[in-house]
Design an enzyme around this catalytic site. Sequence first.
Site, PDB file in Angstrom:
ATOM      1  N   ARG A  85      82.398  64.411  64.216  1.00  9.91           N
ATOM      2  CA  ARG A  85      83.161  63.937  63.070  1.00  9.91           C
ATOM      3  C   ARG A  85      84.233  64.423  62.643  1.00  9.91           C
ATOM      4  O   ARG A  85      84.810  64.000  61.557  1.00  9.91           O
ATOM      5  CB  ARG A  85      82.014  64.289  62.002  1.00  9.91           C
ATOM      6  CG  ARG A  85      80.992  63.359  61.188  1.00  9.91           C
ATOM      7  CD  ARG A  85      80.962  61.999  61.367  1.00  9.91           C
ATOM      8  NE  ARG A  85      80.326  61.460  60.206  1.00  9.91           N
ATOM      9  CZ  ARG A  85      79.122  60.864  60.311  1.00  9.91           C
ATOM     10  NH1 ARG A  85      78.571  60.658  61.670  1.00  9.91           N
ATOM     11  NH2 ARG A  85      78.578  60.346  59.265  1.00  9.91           N
ATOM     12  N   ARG A 137      68.727  55.313  50.762  1.00  9.31           N
ATOM     13  CA  ARG A 137      69.245  56.604  51.451  1.00  9.31           C
ATOM     14  C   ARG A 137      70.192  57.365  50.400  1.00  9.31           C
ATOM     15  O   ARG A 137      70.977  56.839  49.778  1.00  9.31           O
ATOM     16  CB  ARG A 137      70.442  56.085  52.636  1.00  9.31           C
ATOM     17  CG  ARG A 137      69.769  56.715  54.064  1.00  9.31           C
ATOM     18  CD  ARG A 137      70.964  56.065  54.993  1.00  9.31           C
ATOM     19  NE  ARG A 137      72.080  56.934  55.434  1.00  9.31           N
ATOM     20  CZ  ARG A 137      72.778  56.525  56.409  1.00  9.31           C
ATOM     21  NH1 ARG A 137      72.450  55.927  57.330  1.00  9.31           N
ATOM     22  NH2 ARG A 137      73.689  57.428  56.364  1.00  9.31           N
ATOM     23  N   ARG A 148      82.282  60.074  50.683  1.00 17.64           N
ATOM     24  CA  ARG A 148      81.746  59.827  52.133  1.00 17.64           C
ATOM     25  C   ARG A 148      83.112  59.276  52.712  1.00 17.64           C
ATOM     26  O   ARG A 148      83.607  59.620  53.942  1.00 17.64           O
ATOM     27  CB  ARG A 148      80.657  58.946  52.479  1.00 17.64           C
ATOM     28  CG  ARG A 148      79.250  59.873  52.406  1.00 17.64           C
ATOM     29  CD  ARG A 148      78.046  58.815  52.366  1.00 17.64           C
ATOM     30  NE  ARG A 148      77.997  58.405  53.664  1.00 17.64           N
ATOM     31  CZ  ARG A 148      77.157  57.107  53.781  1.00 17.64           C
ATOM     32  NH1 ARG A 148      76.718  56.655  52.771  1.00 17.64           N
ATOM     33  NH2 ARG A 148      77.087  56.659  54.963  1.00 17.64           N
TER      34      ARG A 148
HETATM   35  P1  AMP Z   1      75.219  58.961  59.766  1.00 19.40           P
HETATM   36  O1  AMP Z   1      73.969  58.334  59.972  1.00 19.40           O
HETATM   37  O2  AMP Z   1      76.183  59.149  61.055  1.00 19.40           O
HETATM   38  O3  AMP Z   1      75.940  58.095  58.749  1.00 19.40           O
HETATM   39  O4  AMP Z   1      75.234  60.501  59.071  1.00 19.40           O
HETATM   40  C1  AMP Z   1      74.808  60.650  57.997  1.00 19.40           C
HETATM   41  C2  AMP Z   1      75.158  61.998  57.339  1.00 19.40           C
HETATM   42  O5  AMP Z   1      74.591  62.974  58.165  1.00 19.40           O
HETATM   43  C3  AMP Z   1      76.347  62.284  57.426  1.00 19.40           C
HETATM   44  O6  AMP Z   1      76.989  61.923  56.043  1.00 19.40           O
HETATM   45  C4  AMP Z   1      76.514  63.734  57.363  1.00 19.40           C
HETATM   46  O7  AMP Z   1      76.443  64.390  56.202  1.00 19.40           O
HETATM   47  C5  AMP Z   1      75.788  63.926  58.634  1.00 19.40           C
HETATM   48  N1  AMP Z   1      76.168  64.171  59.801  1.00 19.40           N
HETATM   49  C6  AMP Z   1      76.071  63.123  60.762  1.00 19.40           C
HETATM   50  N2  AMP Z   1      76.590  63.519  62.024  1.00 19.40           N
HETATM   51  C7  AMP Z   1      77.361  64.845  61.628  1.00 19.40           C
HETATM   52  C8  AMP Z   1      78.265  65.566  62.541  1.00 19.40           C
HETATM   53  N3  AMP Z   1      78.656  65.160  63.566  1.00 19.40           N
HETATM   54  N4  AMP Z   1      78.645  66.470  61.777  1.00 19.40           N
HETATM   55  C9  AMP Z   1      78.249  66.747  60.518  1.00 19.40           C
HETATM   56  N5  AMP Z   1      77.598  66.214  59.707  1.00 19.40           N
HETATM   57  C10 AMP Z   1      76.969  64.812  60.087  1.00 19.40           C
END
Ligand code: AMP
Length: 191
Positions: A85, A137, A148
């Site tokens: 990320r 969510r 975000r």
């Molecule tokens: P996503 O489902 O990929 O949209 O991820 C949802 C949330 O999980 C993100 O907004 C972050 O808070 C956390 N997250 C997911 N992947 C990462 C990562 N590689 N590093 C840090 N936080 C993460």
Amino acid sequence: MRIAFFGSPGSGKGTQAAALSTGYSLTHISTGELFRAKVLDGTRIGRRIGDTIAAGSLVDDITANYVLFKAIEGLNRFLVDGYPRNVAQAKMFDLHLDNLGTKLTCALFLDVPIEVAEERLTLRRTQRQDKVENYRRADDAPAVIHHRFDVYRKQTEPLLHYYSERIIRVDGTGSSAEVTRKIAKALQEWE
Ligand code: AMP
């Protein structure tokens, strides 16, 4: 084949990552899903992760790296969705793979204009609210979406430069099936 898959919130990366991993027999690892599962544990670390996700911020790099490295243990064919990320995670990922004697095949970037992605997230909210009463969510709350995207621009977008030598950029606009076809074509051309 080892792919890091990334894109902005609302780019459709979750859906496309699932289709791609099925099509190419890759293990689909979503750090977002792994974190959401940890939240359900109800442990102290789970609660901390839950607060971070709900705020639309990133989980700290040490936790993210640990969770991801554990998830890919023993795997040679995987698609990582939502990791790295930021550039610090990308560097640690490269180092980790190097220590394992392997490397990423490519980084796949799903390119969707921010306005389109924002609109998709709004729709996703509406559809979910219609289908599952009172469920949304936490990080899809309107106030959090803005943050975000901010985090995405500042922390995740620099990956385009970091991966510039091994990136596949795919236009993520159009129907889900069209985007899946575009990704398959781009991967074929890369191989
Ligand atoms: P996503 O489902 O990929 O949209 O991820 C949802 C949330 O999980 C993100 O907004 C972050 O808070 C956390 N997250 C997911 N992947 C990462 C990562 N590689 N590093 C840090 N936080 C993460």
